[in-house]
Write an enzyme that holds these catalytic residues in place. Structure first.
Site, PDB file in Angstrom:
ATOM      1  N   ASN A  85       8.521 -56.197  72.002  1.00 14.24           N
ATOM      2  CA  ASN A  85       8.446 -55.388  70.666  1.00 14.24           C
ATOM      3  C   ASN A  85       8.731 -55.917  69.446  1.00 14.24           C
ATOM      4  OD1 ASN A  85       7.512 -53.126  72.377  1.00 14.24           O
ATOM      5  ND2 ASN A  85       9.625 -52.281  72.184  1.00 14.24           N
ATOM      6  N   ARG A 419      -9.080 -50.428  74.247  1.00 15.32           N
ATOM      7  CA  ARG A 419      -8.235 -51.129  75.176  1.00 15.32           C
ATOM      8  C   ARG A 419      -8.700 -50.877  76.412  1.00 15.32           C
ATOM      9  NH1 ARG A 419      -4.616 -53.613  71.513  1.00 15.32           N
ATOM     10  NH2 ARG A 419      -3.638 -52.248  69.791  1.00 15.32           N
ATOM     11  N   ARG A 449      -6.121 -54.884  67.928  1.00 11.63           N
ATOM     12  CA  ARG A 449      -5.167 -55.983  67.803  1.00 11.63           C
ATOM     13  C   ARG A 449      -4.638 -56.642  69.288  1.00 11.63           C
ATOM     14  NH1 ARG A 449      -1.029 -54.076  64.216  1.00 11.63           N
ATOM     15  NH2 ARG A 449      -2.361 -54.948  62.449  1.00 11.63           N
ATOM     16  N   HIS A 479     -11.005 -45.895  66.832  1.00 10.04           N
ATOM     17  CA  HIS A 479      -9.785 -45.640  67.667  1.00 10.04           C
ATOM     18  C   HIS A 479      -9.750 -44.658  68.437  1.00 10.04           C
ATOM     19  CE1 HIS A 479      -5.062 -45.052  68.244  1.00 10.04           C
ATOM     20  NE2 HIS A 479      -5.451 -46.292  68.682  1.00 10.04           N
ATOM     21  N   TYR A 512       1.617 -45.000  80.744  1.00  7.24           N
ATOM     22  CA  TYR A 512       1.612 -44.266  79.429  1.00  7.24           C
ATOM     23  C   TYR A 512       1.540 -42.841  79.576  1.00  7.24           C
ATOM     24  CZ  TYR A 512       0.926 -48.586  76.523  1.00  7.24           C
ATOM     25  OH  TYR A 512       1.069 -49.798  76.051  1.00  7.24           O
ATOM     26  N   ARG A 608       7.798 -40.801  68.846  1.00  7.90           N
ATOM     27  CA  ARG A 608       8.621 -41.837  69.413  1.00  7.90           C
ATOM     28  C   ARG A 608       9.208 -43.102  68.817  1.00  7.90           C
ATOM     29  NH1 ARG A 608       3.890 -44.875  71.942  1.00  7.90           N
ATOM     30  NH2 ARG A 608       4.213 -46.572  70.436  1.00  7.90           N
ATOM     31  N   HIS A 636       2.781 -41.269  74.498  1.00  5.21           N
ATOM     32  CA  HIS A 636       1.879 -41.806  73.819  1.00  5.21           C
ATOM     33  C   HIS A 636       0.947 -40.702  73.227  1.00  5.21           C
ATOM     34  CE1 HIS A 636      -1.930 -44.304  73.459  1.00  5.21           C
ATOM     35  NE2 HIS A 636      -1.116 -45.012  72.577  1.00  5.21           N
TER      36      HIS A 636
END
Length: 728
Positions: A85, A419, A449, A479, A512, A608, A636
């Site tokens: 992170n 992703r 990214r 997204h 997730y 979160r 998430h």
């Protein structure tokens, strides 16, 4: 940021195809009184700084590693997650701050802080957290692991037999890979790749007495922690030594005839954010590939060194790398604790969370049948609200796409990919569908990214199979999480739609926490079809009946809903707002929530990560509470709940309350059309916000404090899932 946003009547949606909305209607659209707006905006310090809030989030991750109530190997993994992170934070956020300062774009943040002030606080806080992590590893985790016969030792702790084994390993496998790079007039200072582990070596020529500097890169292809002996893989009676210790002890093999005076481990973090000028790029794919090559040479933003490093070697590194003293982190070794993931993976089950196996959603599980359920038949009977990882991704979303690819009645599949996993079964299913002659459209976001190269590879593979591949819209990242199947049925063409909060990634779906909806609602299907046309063609539909779509309507649509709650409260009807998100930063949304609080509406946020809202400020946010839940799964999902006068509305989707999501991405929120799904979301939020649920709670100062709750949200949901499996 002004609150003067007039609600758009197009956001008043119906509950389903052909079913009128029976919720209370506000006779006159609510527009805040200017005096009320001023009452919010007079609080100049009403926003917390987003960068410092992120550091508070990573502090909560570190507190999980410090929590002795958690299994030891899970605490070890949280140490590795903390490192990853922080690495990304420096590569992107700190790099962005430095870039703005260098360019003279020193605009004051919403928090009131200038970029340079934020950067100074980041250095101080990040250094304190890094030192706290190192001390935790050295003084707590390492000894605790040793008590369970998992020893992480340094070279001097090895016995003669272990040293002999490492010497053999170095000779046969490591030495042939190493490339020492000297620094002298004929050899300039070598390029140090970002996040690589390196040895700074000082050597001396015994004949001339002249000293030289050399760099040796620790190869990432080998285990970060080298197992000693045959028992290493099992985690019982295992001993490990850092790879750099093995290399450092054998440096004489790399510099024969020279004296090795010093060797110190160091690590550089670079600016790895991409800047692609899309408007000027004739080919976005080619432009991105070119920019990916430049990423390797981004300027340094942090230098980590072992605290034992000598002053002379450190000064040389600082000068050659161009880093300031504030950017240097002196830490106890070993550096780069990402490698602890391999230790956490050891098969020492008593030191881990109890095994968890997702189960098939009850509406997708055939009773007394060994064959997979027909997802289309199940969806025609009833909407399916999925909650991953408790509901299996592979037997729901993945099976949905796989059955669509194999079904001769399916005419087309359209899907977004942001992703996905390396061995993606969904990619394989889309390829199978295209090869079977179905129309397959895939919106691949190649600017995701750190997944850019993988997505470029998938895009080309899909194109070669005959899929129509689109890279999204210029200037926007796609997204949203959408999949639509068009099927020819006896009653006519039917659309099956999946809208989710998480990526179509079978691996991360196991860790997730995400929500998703599979529905045949005709109005939702029509909206999604129009949106896919917008993404693949030149059409631009600004509004939708059943969706909120960024950058056009997510912010205004949510503020509209917030204003309606205020109107319900003023009319004496039930009101309340509950939001669950990864981040809450957008000033317009936050100001609307402040206004709701001032008008007496209860607001509860479950965040979160970053939260720029200050709860509990007298006169501003007395009615707002903010909490955060972290655990074995990454929270998430994004959920937006409005009491709506006693007829609750619930939205879910991909959008966080951040500028990038609301202004620079294609995001989708869908209003759940099924009352049972709305009730299920309500139950989930009831549990999350219960006073007995363990969570961190945010104070008005920006500090998070863990409460005394003894109910663990994720473990409770696991137990509920087990009970459903037992009774089904």
């Amino acid at each position: 940021m002004s609150l003067e946003i007039v609600p758009d009547s197009s956001h008043s949606v119906s509950t389903g195809a052909g079913v009128p909305d029976e919720s209370y209607e506000v006779d006159v659209p609510y527009v805040p009184d200017p005096e009320l707006v001023a009452a919010v905006e007079k609080f100049d310090d009403r926003f917390l700084d987003r960068e410092l809030s992120w550091l508070k989030f990573n502090q909560r991750v570190l507190e999980l590693a410090e929590d002795d109530r958690l299994p030891l190997l899970e605490r070890t993994r949280f140490l590795a997650i903390f490192t990853s992170n922080l690495d990304e934070f420096f590569m992107v956020r700190v790099a962005g701050l430095k870039r703005r300062i260098a360019a003279g774009l020193a605009v004051r943040a919403a928090s009131g802080l200038m970029p340079r002030d934020v950067l100074e606080q980041i250095w101080t806080t990040a250094r304190e957290l890094s030192e706290r992590q190192s001390s935790l590893f050295r003084d707590v985790i390492q000894p605790a692991l040793a008590e369970h016969d998992i020893e992480l030792v340094r070279w001097d702790d090895l016995d003669a037999e272990e040293q002999k084994s490492c010497k053999k390993l170095f000779k046969n496998r490591i030495f042939p890979v190493l490339t020492p790079l000297a620094v002298d007039p004929a050899h300039p200072f070598p390029y140090i790749s970002g996040l690589s582990l390196n040895l700074a070596v000082l050597i001396r020529n015994p004949q001339s007495g002249k000293e030289h500097f050399a760099r040796v890169k620790v190869p990432p292809i080998f285990d970060r922690f080298v197992p000693l002996g045959a028992s290493g893989a099992s985690g019982r009676g295992a001993r490990f030594v850092p790879l750099e210790d093995v290399i450092g002890t054998h440096l004489k093999r790399l510099f024969p005839g020279m004296e090795v005076l010093e060797a110190h481990t160091f690590r550089v973090t670079r600016n790895e954010d991409l800047e692609v000028e899309e408007d000027d790029a004739e080919n976005l794919l080619a432009a991105l590939e070119k920019e990916l090559l430049r990423r390797r040479f981004g300027p340094p933003v942090r230098l980590e060194v072992e605290e034992s490093i000598s002053t002379g070697v450190l000064e040389l590194l600082k000068e050659e790398l161009g880093v300031s003293e504030s950017e240097v982190f002196r830490l106890p070794g070993p550096l780069d604790l990402r490698g602890l993931h391999s230790i956490a993976d050891l098969s020492h089950e008593v030191l881990k969370f109890p095994a968890f196996v997702p189960t098939t959603h009850t509406r997708l599980a055939e009773v007394e049948s060994a064959s997979p359920v027909d997802v289309f038949k199940a969806a025609r009977r009833h909407d399916v609200l999925l909650h991953h990882p408790y509901d299996s991704f592979s037997t729901s979303v993945q099976r949905f796409i796989e059955q669509a690819a194999a079904d001769p009645h399916v005419l087309a599949i359209k899907q977004t990919l942001y992703r996905t996993s390396g061995d993606s079964p969904i990619i394989d299913a889309l390829i199978d569908a295209a090869e079977a002659g179905k129309q397959v459209l895939v919106i691949v976001e190649i600017k995701a990214r750190f997944d850019e190269q993988a997505n470029i590879r998938w895009a080309r593979k899909l194109e070669q199979a005959g899929c129509h591949v689109v890279y999204g819209l210029v200037g926007l990242k796609t997204h949203c999480k959408l999949a639509m199947v068009v099927r020819d049925e006896p009653e006519g063409i039917r659309r099956y739609t999946h809208i989710g909060t998480g990526n179509y990634n079978s691996k991360t779906a196991r860790t997730y926490e995400d929500l998703g909806l599979i529905t045949t609602d005709e109005s939702i299907g029509e909206d999604v079809a129009h949106l896919f046309n917008n993404l693949s063609g030149w059409s631009r539909k600004p509004s939708y009946g059943h969706l909120l779509v960024a950058p056009d309507s997510v912010r205004t649509g949510l503020i509209d809903q917030i204003h309606r709650e205020i109107a319900h409260h003023e009319a004496g009807r039930p009101s309340g707002i509950r939001l669950k998100a990864n981040s809450v930063v957008d000033e317009a949304v936050i100001d609307a929530l402040y206004l709701a609080s001032q008008e007496g509406v209860k607001v509860e946020l479950l965040v979160r990560g970053i939260c720029a809202l200050r709860p509990g400020v007298p006169g501003l946010s007395d009615n707002i509470t903010v909490r955060s839940v972290l655990g074995r799964f990454l929270e998430h999902s994004r959920v937006f709940w409005f009491e709506n006068g006693g007829d609750p509305h619930a939205w879910l989707g991909s959008a966080d309350m951040m500028h990038r999501n609301l202004d620079r991405r294609v995001e989708v929120l869908v209003r759940l059309p099924d009352p049972e799904s709305v009730a299920a979301i309500g139950d989930l939020l009831d549990l999350a916000f219960a006073s007995t649920t363990s969570a961190w709670e945010l104070g008005s100062s920006g500090d998070w404090v863990r409460n005394d709750g003894d109910t663990h949200l994720q473990e409770t949901l696991i137990e509920r899932q087990k009970r459903r499996r037992t009774t089904s």
